[in-house]
Enzyme design. Structure first.
Site, short mmCIF file in Angstrom:
data_model
loop_
_atom_site.label_atom_id
_atom_site.label_comp_id
_atom_site.label_asym_id
_atom_site.label_seq_id
_atom_site.Cartn_x
_atom_site.Cartn_y
_atom_site.Cartn_z
N CYS A 71 0.82 -1.22 0.00
CA CYS A 71 0.00 0.00 0.00
C CYS A 71 0.86 1.27 0.00
CB CYS A 71 -0.87 0.03 1.24
SG CYS A 71 -1.79 -1.46 1.52
N GLU A 87 18.13 -17.89 -7.11
CA GLU A 87 17.75 -16.52 -7.47
C GLU A 87 17.29 -16.45 -8.93
OE1 GLU A 87 17.01 -13.96 -6.01
OE2 GLU A 87 17.28 -12.31 -7.41
N HIS A 110 18.36 -36.65 -6.74
CA HIS A 110 17.50 -37.09 -5.63
C HIS A 110 16.05 -36.63 -5.81
CE1 HIS A 110 21.00 -38.54 -3.58
NE2 HIS A 110 21.58 -37.36 -3.67
N LYS A 128 6.50 -4.77 -3.87
CA LYS A 128 7.93 -4.47 -3.74
C LYS A 128 8.35 -4.48 -2.28
CE LYS A 128 11.92 -3.21 -5.29
NZ LYS A 128 12.66 -4.36 -5.84
N LYS A 187 13.61 -15.19 -10.09
CA LYS A 187 13.39 -14.10 -11.05
C LYS A 187 12.41 -14.53 -12.12
CE LYS A 187 14.47 -11.40 -9.40
NZ LYS A 187 14.91 -11.41 -8.08
N TRP A 210 -3.17 -2.70 -1.33
CA TRP A 210 -2.83 -4.10 -1.64
C TRP A 210 -3.61 -4.93 -0.64
CZ3 TRP A 210 -0.38 -8.45 0.47
CH2 TRP A 210 0.19 -9.35 -0.45
N GLU A 258 8.80 -14.94 -10.72
CA GLU A 258 8.21 -13.66 -10.32
C GLU A 258 7.62 -12.90 -11.51
OE1 GLU A 258 10.50 -11.70 -6.55
OE2 GLU A 258 11.67 -11.88 -8.37
N ARG A 300 5.26 -0.33 -5.97
CA ARG A 300 5.21 -1.08 -4.71
C ARG A 300 4.23 -2.24 -4.76
NH1 ARG A 300 6.86 2.16 -0.16
NH2 ARG A 300 5.44 0.97 1.15
N ASN A 330 -1.94 2.26 5.89
CA ASN A 330 -1.08 1.11 5.54
C ASN A 330 -0.87 0.30 6.81
OD1 ASN A 330 -0.81 2.27 3.06
ND2 ASN A 330 1.38 2.75 3.25
N GLY A 331 -0.74 -1.01 6.67
CA GLY A 331 -0.50 -1.84 7.85
C GLY A 331 -1.73 -2.66 8.17
C1 G6P Z 1 9.21 -8.91 -1.72
C2 G6P Z 1 9.79 -8.51 -3.05
C3 G6P Z 1 11.07 -9.28 -3.30
C4 G6P Z 1 12.03 -9.07 -2.14
C5 G6P Z 1 11.41 -9.44 -0.80
C6 G6P Z 1 12.27 -9.01 0.37
O1 G6P Z 1 8.74 -10.21 -1.77
O2 G6P Z 1 8.85 -8.76 -4.09
O3 G6P Z 1 11.67 -8.81 -4.50
O4 G6P Z 1 13.18 -9.82 -2.35
O5 G6P Z 1 10.15 -8.77 -0.66
O6 G6P Z 1 12.33 -7.62 0.38
P1 G6P Z 1 13.42 -6.73 1.09
O7 G6P Z 1 13.01 -5.33 0.78
O8 G6P Z 1 13.34 -7.04 2.56
O9 G6P Z 1 14.74 -7.08 0.52
#
Ligand code: G6P
Length: 610
Positions: free
Chosen positions: A2, A483, A506, A605, A487, A74, A490, A27, A100-101
């Site tokens: 949010c 990672e 395995h 984000k 990516k 959100w 996502e 975000r 927010n929250g």
């Molecule tokens: C969210 C984002 C990810 C990020 C994760 C941790 O899930 O979509 O891209 O890696 O949060 O975020 P941070 O800001 O704590 O690195």
């Protein structure tokens, strides 16, 4: 997640609010809304979907007011729809709030308010807070005190912004656990949950602390605690410029951020690396240097991509500094009973500095007496402030939801930390010099990889229609495989799994057939031959192999369907290079599938709820 923006000043407000919402779109959100007080009436417009939809509706009205509040939501409590979107009004319709929250005790409050005759239109916890504030206002007729009294009864987190018809020409903001800042401009003030939303108007900001309430009018602002005590606000300057949050000629922020990495990595080590001494200077860790020298155990906690950089850091610190390291998801750490010994040091990694699970893990570690250090990108963020000391990664604003440049900057900073601790313990000056010198060569080596973007795009186009991918790596490249898979899922919504290459036999080997692309990182190190055997195992089952190999490796062409070459470097630095083609591969697959790359569905984000 949010986003909040509010404005009071001398300009027409609607455009500023919509602009602010657009700056925070990255975000992640599912609906947006706005409240403007004009001619003694609160105009509230809210809509499921994109800010552009809201903008069209706002443009149908003629607003001349110069203050108001707005929000991107959100969904947490209740579906993403027009009714659940913020702002929410109290029962009188005179008080409008954005939040927010999460209000954790909202259902207790709601039951009480219902029994007192109040009603609700939405399913949200935020409306409960609006109605609650309104119910107090009916009795005491003072908006600031009503908010203060309400917030004392609230469990959970809030970044809150309130507009009231009863006390016009005023905004009231409050914070606990969810970021909020006041932008101090020339004859104008902005309240926002994200510095990107105010930078166009001012770089001077005050980050609100937990349990503070800020009242803003055209004439100025005052900040007090929820207990009504005075505070001494500090004005700070935002470190980045407007151009940093614009695309600068790239089609997407993600691509821009991938291409920024030679510079952002350089920014992460600039002024910190002492090549001649084979050592490192990290001002942010001076206060805990003795504890770092003497520590027996380091615990790293983080989420998502930051957790992957923690996994690389485990290899780095154990190998260069000889300290035992454990890496744990913050969401798990906070809910078990982690054992923290005397001399243990906890590192919390977070790009945004606002991730709720990571913040909670920090609080748990501090409660148990640990020293907690932050590796954070966003200056002034909650994690930066909650930790005892730490290092900023200085990657600049990362707008693409899928983290790229923050990951490599985190790795760079952890390499520096491993060097620093190592040199205080057993790492020789010669070894330190060798690593430090090689770090300085990394930016150019990344430029070499980025030049291969067209070739990577071709490979991406061949495989963009498959539904599954496997990513394999060993040693330092195992977290990179994780990672790379993250990516891809996502931003392209293709299922992808990362595995240590040797673990393939395995389980995942059962998945391999001629339809399965397998991305294997096979750089020249002491386990190259083992990885090569893993490639042959995939080949024997007709899997399609996309190999990430070192320049000059001809042998790999005999088994791989495609090879992306990266320059050689020291094994400890390999992840900084091997992750780059994986970022580009994910980007171009998602591009071919026409996905919303910078704002993938369902993701946020900055995840400020559990
Ligand atoms: C969210 C984002 C990810 C990020 C994760 C941790 O899930 O979509 O891209 O890696 O949060 O975020 P941070 O800001 O704590 O690195």
């Amino acid at each position: 997640m949010c986003g909040i923006i509010g404005y009071i000043g001398d300009k027409p407000v609607s455009k500023i609010l919509i602009n602010g919402l657009k700056r925070m779109e990255y975000r992640g959100y599912d609906s947006a809304g706005i409240s403007i007080l004009q001619d003694n009436k609160i105009y509230t417009i809210k809509k499921k979907g994109k800010v552009a939809e809201l903008e069209k509706m706002v443009n149908h009205e003629v607003f001349h007011s110069n203050y108001g509040i707005a929000h991107t939501r959100w969904a947490t409590h209740g579906y993403p729809n027009d009714i659940n979107a913020h702002p929410h009004l109290d029962n009188s319709g005179d008080i409008s709030i954005v939040h927010n929250g999460i209000i954790e005790n909202y259902s207790v409050l709601k039951t009480k308010l219902l029994s007192d005759g109040y009603s609700f239109k939405s399913e949200t916890d935020t409306e409960v807070l609006a109605v609650f504030i309104g119910s107090i206002y009916e009795k005491i007729k003072d908006i600031e005190t009503s908010i203060r009294l309400a917030l004392r009864e609230v469990d959970g987190t809030f970044g809150l912004l309130v507009l009231s018809k009863r006390e016009p020409e005023k905004l009231i903001a409050a914070r606990r656990g969810s970021p909020l800042l006041l932008g101090v401009g020339n004859g104008e003030y902005l309240v926002a949950s994200d510095a990107s939303a105010v930078i166009q108007y001012t770089k001077q900001v005050i980050y609100l602390n937990d349990n503070e309430i800020c009242t803003i009018s055209h004439d100025g602002y005052s900040i007090k605690t929820i207990e009504n005590e005075d505070t001494e606000p500090i004005i700070e300057e935002i470190e980045f410029d407007l151009e940093h949050i614009e695309k600068g000629g790239f089609d997407h922020f993600m691509l821009k951020e991938i291409f920024e990495q030679p510079d952002t990595i350089h920014d992460a080590f600039r002024g910190r690396l002492l090549v001649d001494e084979g050592n490192v200077k990290l001002g942010g860790l001076n206060a805990v240097i003795e504890q770092l020298r003497n520590t027996d155990r380091i615990i790293i906690t983080a989420c998502g991509t930051s957790w992957h950089s923690g996994l690389v850091a485990e290899y780095l610190i154990e190998s260069l500094a000889g300290v035992s390291v454990e890496v744990e998801y913050a969401s798990e750490f906070r809910y078990r009973n982690p054992i923290i010994n005397k001399n243990d040091i906890v590192f919390a990694i977070s790009q945004s500095g606002e991730t709720a699970d990571t913040l909670a893990a920090i609080k748990e570690a501090k409660q148990k007496g640990a020293i907690v250090l932050g590796i954070v990108n966003v200056v002034g963020s909650s994690i930066a402030r909650e930790t005892d000391a730490g290092v900023y990664i200085h990657a600049g604003p990362e707008i693409g939801v899928a983290s790229t440049k923050a990951f490599t900057s985190q790795l760079t900073v952890f390499t520096l930390i491993a060097l620093l601790i190592g040199r205080m313990r057993n790492l020789s000056k010669w070894e330190g010099q060798k690593i430090a010198k090689e770090i300085t060569l990394i930016p150019d080596k990344i430029r070499y990889i980025l030049e291969q973007k067209d070739k990577i795009k071709e490979i991406a186009n061949i495989y963009s229609k498959v539904r599954n991918f496997l990513y394999l790596g060993r040693g330092y490249n195992f977290p990179v495989a994780l990672e790379g898979a993250l990516k891809l899922k996502e931003i392209s919504y293709i299922h992808a799994e990362g595995y240590p290459a040797a673990e393939m036999k395995h389980g995942p080997i059962a998945l391999i057939d001629e339809n399965m692309p397998v991305v294997i990182i096979a750089t020249k190190d002491e386990i190259y031959d083992k990885v090569f055997s893993n490639i042959e195992e995939v080949k024997a089952r007709k899997g399609k192999i996309i190999a990430i190999a070192n320049v000059g490796d001809e042998k790999i062409c005999e088994v791989a369907d495609h090879v992306i070459y990266i320059p050689e470097t020291l094994p400890v630095l390999t992840p900084l290079l091997s992750v780059i083609p994986l970022q580009l591969l994910a980007y171009y697959v998602a591009l071919d599938l026409n996905c919303d790359i910078d704002k993938p569905r369902n993701l946020a984000k900055s995840v400020t709820v559990e």
